[in-house]
Write an enzyme that holds these catalytic residues in place. Sequence first.
Site, PDB file in Angstrom:
ATOM      1  N   LYS A  42     -49.882   4.317  90.501  1.00  0.00           N
ATOM      2  CA  LYS A  42     -48.002   4.747  90.789  1.00  0.00           C
ATOM      3  C   LYS A  42     -47.141   3.456  90.021  1.00  0.00           C
ATOM      4  O   LYS A  42     -46.763   3.576  89.712  1.00  0.00           O
ATOM      5  CB  LYS A  42     -48.086   5.511  92.051  1.00  0.00           C
ATOM      6  N   GLU A 141     -49.845   3.762  97.377  1.00  0.00           N
ATOM      7  CA  GLU A 141     -50.738   3.300  97.037  1.00  0.00           C
ATOM      8  C   GLU A 141     -52.389   2.191  97.423  1.00  0.00           C
ATOM      9  O   GLU A 141     -53.032   1.638  97.098  1.00  0.00           O
ATOM     10  CB  GLU A 141     -51.473   3.364  95.661  1.00  0.00           C
ATOM     11  N   THR A 219     -37.196  15.331  94.619  1.00  0.00           N
ATOM     12  CA  THR A 219     -37.098  15.744  92.601  1.00  0.00           C
ATOM     13  C   THR A 219     -38.175  17.118  93.201  1.00  0.00           C
ATOM     14  O   THR A 219     -38.586  17.734  93.637  1.00  0.00           O
ATOM     15  CB  THR A 219     -38.342  14.917  92.166  1.00  0.00           C
ATOM     16  N   ASP A 251     -43.378   8.604  88.432  1.00  0.00           N
ATOM     17  CA  ASP A 251     -42.918   7.530  88.497  1.00  0.00           C
ATOM     18  C   ASP A 251     -42.138   7.009  87.558  1.00  0.00           C
ATOM     19  O   ASP A 251     -41.736   5.815  88.171  1.00  0.00           O
ATOM     20  CB  ASP A 251     -44.844   6.789  88.379  1.00  0.00           C
TER      21      ASP A 251
HETATM   22  O1  RIB Z   1     -48.292   8.957  89.261  1.00  0.00           O
HETATM   23  C1  RIB Z   1     -49.726   9.289  89.004  1.00  0.00           C
HETATM   24  C2  RIB Z   1     -50.649   8.634  89.378  1.00  0.00           C
HETATM   25  O2  RIB Z   1     -51.277   8.833  90.099  1.00  0.00           O
HETATM   26  C3  RIB Z   1     -51.975   8.203  87.655  1.00  0.00           C
HETATM   27  O3  RIB Z   1     -51.916   6.959  87.124  1.00  0.00           O
HETATM   28  C4  RIB Z   1     -53.027   8.112  88.609  1.00  0.00           C
HETATM   29  O4  RIB Z   1     -53.562   6.576  88.871  1.00  0.00           O
HETATM   30  C5  RIB Z   1     -52.155   8.280  90.354  1.00  0.00           C
HETATM   31  O5  RIB Z   1     -51.952   7.056  90.976  1.00  0.00           O
END
Ligand code: RIB
Length: 300
Positions: A42, A141, A219, A251
Amino acid sequence: MYDYDLLVVGSANADLVIDVERRPTAGETVLGGDLAVHPGGKGANQAVAAARLGARTALLGRVGDDGHGRLLLDSLRAAGVDTAGVLVGGAPTGVALITVDPSGDNSIVVSPGANGRLAPRDVRAAAPLVHACPVVSTQLEIPLETVVEVVRNLAPGSRFVLNPSPPRPLPSEVLAACDPLIVNEHEARVILDDARLGEDPEDWAHLLLAEGPRSVVVTLGAQGALVCDGSGARRVPSVKVDAVDTTGAGDAFTAALAWKLGSGAALAEAAAYAARVGAAAVTKRGAQESYPTAEEVGAL
Ligand code: RIB
């Protein structure tokens, strides 16, 4: 004058993607298509999306000293992202196992790897970079304590944008800094107490705003988005497109919104532009490879 338009502090993953007719249930095996390996995560996705739109963008993150890490650094640099803040080593690069169904919807399991080693001390060491950007955008993350450290190191007057994905309850210190907090329905239900939530996204936005953020964006996929701040809530329409793969569209939305806000756009105006960027992103496969240039957004 800032050195960058946007700093993203966040994850970088190798996305291992398989197309499936349908997802397996517990105990079941299904056959899928050929494995594809894409640069994702992300944080890296946001950085690439913003850079491709023309934003001067830097990423603070961590990858492993391995092939997946090199794949990510190559993708970031090709898009024009400044990678001086991307640390290398300490654990293998993060990996996301992704299945995509025929409607373009995905399911994702992430092994954080090096992302989980991006520590609060790394944020403190990068303070000059944090102070060189008018907008700082993060996701979840990376460790929550690292996100807290970002909030504590913001330069006066800079803007903090958070997409709490994958979602978890947030400390009030983080919630109060968000301008905006960007959530989809699932994330809204985790941040708030699920039992309090009805079906009206406007109610979710007001409940989230009451938790402390200066502004909130909900969203709504093909239905666009809802923006909410002290002056009230407004719907922002989406653009109708044929979805091939929704991976990373959120993203791209967040990156475009953060960049536009930093360049002085009002929240609804920035969200309307971000909705077009997110729509463009679902029309191609993968995350970073699917992101449009500003010209492509204009042509949509
Ligand atoms: O939001 C999409 C992303 O979520 C992917 O690219 C994957 O890596 C996860 O992190």
